[in-house]
Enzyme design. Structure first.
Site, mmCIF file in Angstrom:
data_model
loop_
_atom_site.group_PDB
_atom_site.id
_atom_site.type_symbol
_atom_site.label_atom_id
_atom_site.label_comp_id
_atom_site.label_asym_id
_atom_site.label_seq_id
_atom_site.Cartn_x
_atom_site.Cartn_y
_atom_site.Cartn_z
ATOM 1 N N GLY A 198 -8.072 17.558 -31.447
ATOM 2 C CA GLY A 198 -8.140 17.897 -30.041
ATOM 3 C C GLY A 198 -8.844 16.644 -29.220
ATOM 4 O O GLY A 198 -8.571 16.232 -28.080
ATOM 5 N N ASN B 176 -15.034 26.759 -24.581
ATOM 6 C CA ASN B 176 -15.345 27.263 -26.234
ATOM 7 C C ASN B 176 -16.575 27.769 -26.428
ATOM 8 O O ASN B 176 -16.749 28.249 -27.438
ATOM 9 C CB ASN B 176 -15.085 25.708 -26.707
ATOM 10 C CG ASN B 176 -16.227 24.593 -26.027
ATOM 11 O OD1 ASN B 176 -15.758 24.296 -24.589
ATOM 12 N ND2 ASN B 176 -16.983 24.072 -26.554
ATOM 13 N N GLN C 169 -8.948 25.684 -27.344
ATOM 14 C CA GLN C 169 -9.629 27.300 -28.053
ATOM 15 C C GLN C 169 -8.511 28.242 -27.654
ATOM 16 O O GLN C 169 -8.425 29.144 -28.191
ATOM 17 C CB GLN C 169 -10.820 27.428 -27.447
ATOM 18 C CG GLN C 169 -12.128 26.541 -27.534
ATOM 19 C CD GLN C 169 -12.679 26.911 -29.079
ATOM 20 O OE1 GLN C 169 -12.395 27.938 -29.753
ATOM 21 N NE2 GLN C 169 -13.252 25.907 -29.681
ATOM 22 N N SER D 233 -5.534 21.543 -31.351
ATOM 23 C CA SER D 233 -6.185 20.965 -32.500
ATOM 24 C C SER D 233 -5.914 21.852 -33.740
ATOM 25 O O SER D 233 -6.169 23.226 -33.797
ATOM 26 C CB SER D 233 -7.610 20.714 -32.437
ATOM 27 O OG SER D 233 -8.151 20.277 -33.693
ATOM 28 N N GLY D 234 -5.305 21.536 -34.923
ATOM 29 C CA GLY D 234 -4.969 22.433 -35.981
ATOM 30 C C GLY D 234 -6.165 23.220 -36.476
ATOM 31 O O GLY D 234 -5.795 24.369 -37.249
ATOM 32 N N HIS D 235 -7.356 22.703 -36.686
ATOM 33 C CA HIS D 235 -8.456 23.112 -37.449
ATOM 34 C C HIS D 235 -8.956 24.486 -36.753
ATOM 35 O O HIS D 235 -9.752 25.300 -37.389
ATOM 36 C CB HIS D 235 -9.419 22.346 -37.895
ATOM 37 C CG HIS D 235 -10.325 21.932 -36.825
ATOM 38 N ND1 HIS D 235 -11.633 22.381 -36.815
ATOM 39 C CD2 HIS D 235 -10.187 21.059 -35.625
ATOM 40 C CE1 HIS D 235 -12.263 21.732 -35.791
ATOM 41 N NE2 HIS D 235 -11.465 20.915 -35.232
ATOM 42 N N THR E 159 0.577 5.317 -39.789
ATOM 43 C CA THR E 159 1.281 5.976 -40.615
ATOM 44 C C THR E 159 1.021 7.461 -40.279
ATOM 45 O O THR E 159 -0.177 7.816 -40.100
ATOM 46 C CB THR E 159 1.168 5.542 -41.913
ATOM 47 O OG1 THR E 159 1.541 4.332 -42.280
ATOM 48 C CG2 THR E 159 2.104 6.532 -42.960
ATOM 49 N N CYS F 190 -28.692 21.953 -27.888
ATOM 50 C CA CYS F 190 -29.281 20.855 -27.149
ATOM 51 C C CYS F 190 -29.157 19.434 -28.355
ATOM 52 O O CYS F 190 -28.674 19.661 -29.438
ATOM 53 C CB CYS F 190 -31.108 20.920 -27.497
ATOM 54 S SG CYS F 190 -31.672 21.094 -29.139
HETATM 55 N N1 PLP Z 1 -11.548 20.830 -26.809
HETATM 56 C C1 PLP Z 1 -12.261 21.961 -26.906
HETATM 57 C C2 PLP Z 1 -12.141 22.972 -25.980
HETATM 58 C C3 PLP Z 1 -12.822 22.336 -28.275
HETATM 59 O O1 PLP Z 1 -13.462 23.373 -28.502
HETATM 60 C C4 PLP Z 1 -12.909 20.979 -29.201
HETATM 61 C C5 PLP Z 1 -13.609 21.451 -30.483
HETATM 62 O O2 PLP Z 1 -14.423 22.175 -30.771
HETATM 63 C C6 PLP Z 1 -12.241 19.821 -29.071
HETATM 64 C C7 PLP Z 1 -11.786 19.862 -27.666
HETATM 65 C C8 PLP Z 1 -12.258 18.795 -30.011
HETATM 66 O O3 PLP Z 1 -11.388 19.070 -31.045
HETATM 67 P P1 PLP Z 1 -11.474 18.265 -32.450
HETATM 68 O O4 PLP Z 1 -12.490 18.968 -33.186
HETATM 69 O O5 PLP Z 1 -9.952 18.577 -33.286
HETATM 70 O O6 PLP Z 1 -11.510 17.009 -32.117
#
Ligand code: PLP
Length: 395
Positions: A69, A149, A177, A197-199, A235, A323
């Site tokens: 992401g 998020n 999200q 984002s995959g994870h 790659t 924080c």
């Molecule tokens: N954008 C949002 C709204 C997210 O919650 C996050 C990760 O928590 C990201 C971007 C960043 O994604 P990545 O962890 O795949 O770099």
């Protein structure tokens, strides 16, 4: 253990792991290789591109694989800024974006771009009126997240897309999200660029994608080989991309079932916790909201203490207020929704996953209520004001 921090990351789905496995040791060829072994890997990448494209109603040629992401967000903003700087240098975003957007905006500001950070209301929504007022003749990009998020607010993406089109401005949305929690149709919503984002959806870490609408000019992000149509050299992370595709396919297959299950758990938690702790505040739920997020503020405790106590019982949640390092700093999202400091310090984020169960929710509520009340008694007896010692997690 009970894992309730799916907005931070998720476990790889067993079917995803199985699908990825052969790509480490058997089908390991470089997709750019000219022999059949390499061509098989290339075909696999194309299949994933098709799956991802279908999931957001895009075309395969509009999907670019990234390392996640953060990279997709950086590329969208910097890539548009570079190509469009002759036309204008003004960008509009919101004050509650992830740092992947906010810090990229700061980077661009240092290079002569001007950024408007739109305020949000107490539920985390931007006003479309504010957005239209912020548009100037030199505005080149609007980047507003699909869903937040920390507090789970879903932004009025379709209306933002409509407004952007009306004023001929490119529209990017960070859907990290929201992807596979909200239905996304990039054509109907008039989205020009979208990050995921995959994870966050049971895929592996370190892989994601950027959708770039056909016709949108974007500068190359990484320079080198000809991968990703010469826009993103290097790659390809074949096992990761295979996992990304499988996770997306499972997410699409199970969308309705997961959605109903997540909503039922979210409803149960909200009802039970607010009934048993009446002075607890639920954040953002009055607006359109993600099915898996619940942000709660307890005015009488320190979130860090509650998180630590739950941690000792192997129950994992996260702070809504955070924080940076040791420096006390309230989360920019909670500040932007106008939450008082004391309340922000007592804010937690519960984020659910499809593999969570109702039994886990029942047990979690019992432990949460008990521990929160213990902390209330402790602070009343010692008449101490809650203080923050939460680590920034930026997730
Ligand atoms: N954008 C949002 C709204 C997210 O919650 C996050 C990760 O928590 C990201 C971007 C960043 O994604 P990545 O962890 O795949 O770099």
């Amino acid at each position: 253990m009970i894992y309730l921090d799916h907005a931070a990351t998720t476990a790889v789905h067993p079917e995803v792991f199985q699908e990825m496995y052969p790509f480490f040791m058997q089908m390991y060829a470089n997709p750019s290789a000219a022999y059949e072994f390499g061509r098989d890997a290339k075909i696999m990448l194309q299949c994933v591109r098709e799956t991802i494209a279908e999931s957001i109603h895009a075309r395969p040629e509009e999907i670019y694989f990234t390392s996640g992401g953060t990279e997709a967000d950086n590329w969208a903003l910097i890539g548009i800024a570079e190509v469009m700087k002759a036309k204008g240098k003004h960008i509009i975003t919101s004050s509650i974006e992830h740092h992947a957007i906010l810090r990229t905006c700061h980077y661009l500001e240092k290079r002569g771009f001007l950024v408007t950070y739109l305020p949000v209301n107490e539920n985390g929504e931007i006003s479309l009126e504010d957005l239209e007022k912020a548009i100037r003749p030199d505005t080149i990009l609007i980047s507003i997240m699909f869903a937040n998020n920390e507090i789970g607010t879903v932004m009025p993406v379709k209306q933002i897309g409509k407004l952007a089109k009306k004023h001929h401005i490119i529209f990017h949305t960070d859907a990290v999200q929201a992807y596979l929690h909200e239905k996304i149709d990039v054509k109907e919503m008039q989205i020009d660029l979208l990050s995921a984002s995959g994870h966050k959806f049971q895929g592996p870490k370190g892989v994601g994608f950027l959708y770039v609408r056909d016709g949108i000019r974007l500068s190359s992000f990484l320079h080198g080989g000809s991968q990703e149509r010469k826009k993103r050299a290097g790659t390809e992370n074949v096992p990761g991309i295979v996992g990304l595709g499988k996770a997306a396919a499972i997410g699409i297959r199970d969308f309705e079932k997961n959605h109903l299950h997540l909503l039922a758990m979210q409803k149960y938690l909200t009802e039970q916790i607010t009934k048993q702790i009446p002075d607890c505040k639920v954040n953002g739920l009055a607006a359109k909201h993600l099915d898996n997020n619940l942000s709660l503020s307890f005015p009488f405790l320190e979130a860090a203490s509650l998180i630590a106590l739950l941690d000792m019982e192997q129950i994992y949640i996260s702070a809504g207020s955070a924080c940076n390092s040791s420096e006390t700093k309230i989360s920019h999202v909670l500040q932007a929704i106008g939450m008082p400091k004391e309340m922000a310090r007592g804010t937690i984020r519960i984020s659910l996953g499809a593999e969570n169960t109702m039994e886990e929710m029942k047990y979690f509520v019992k432990r949460l209520v008990f521990l929160a009340e213990q902390l209330r008694m402790f602070s009343e007896e010692n008449s101490i004001a809650p203080k923050t010692s939460v680590r920034q997690r930026d997730l």
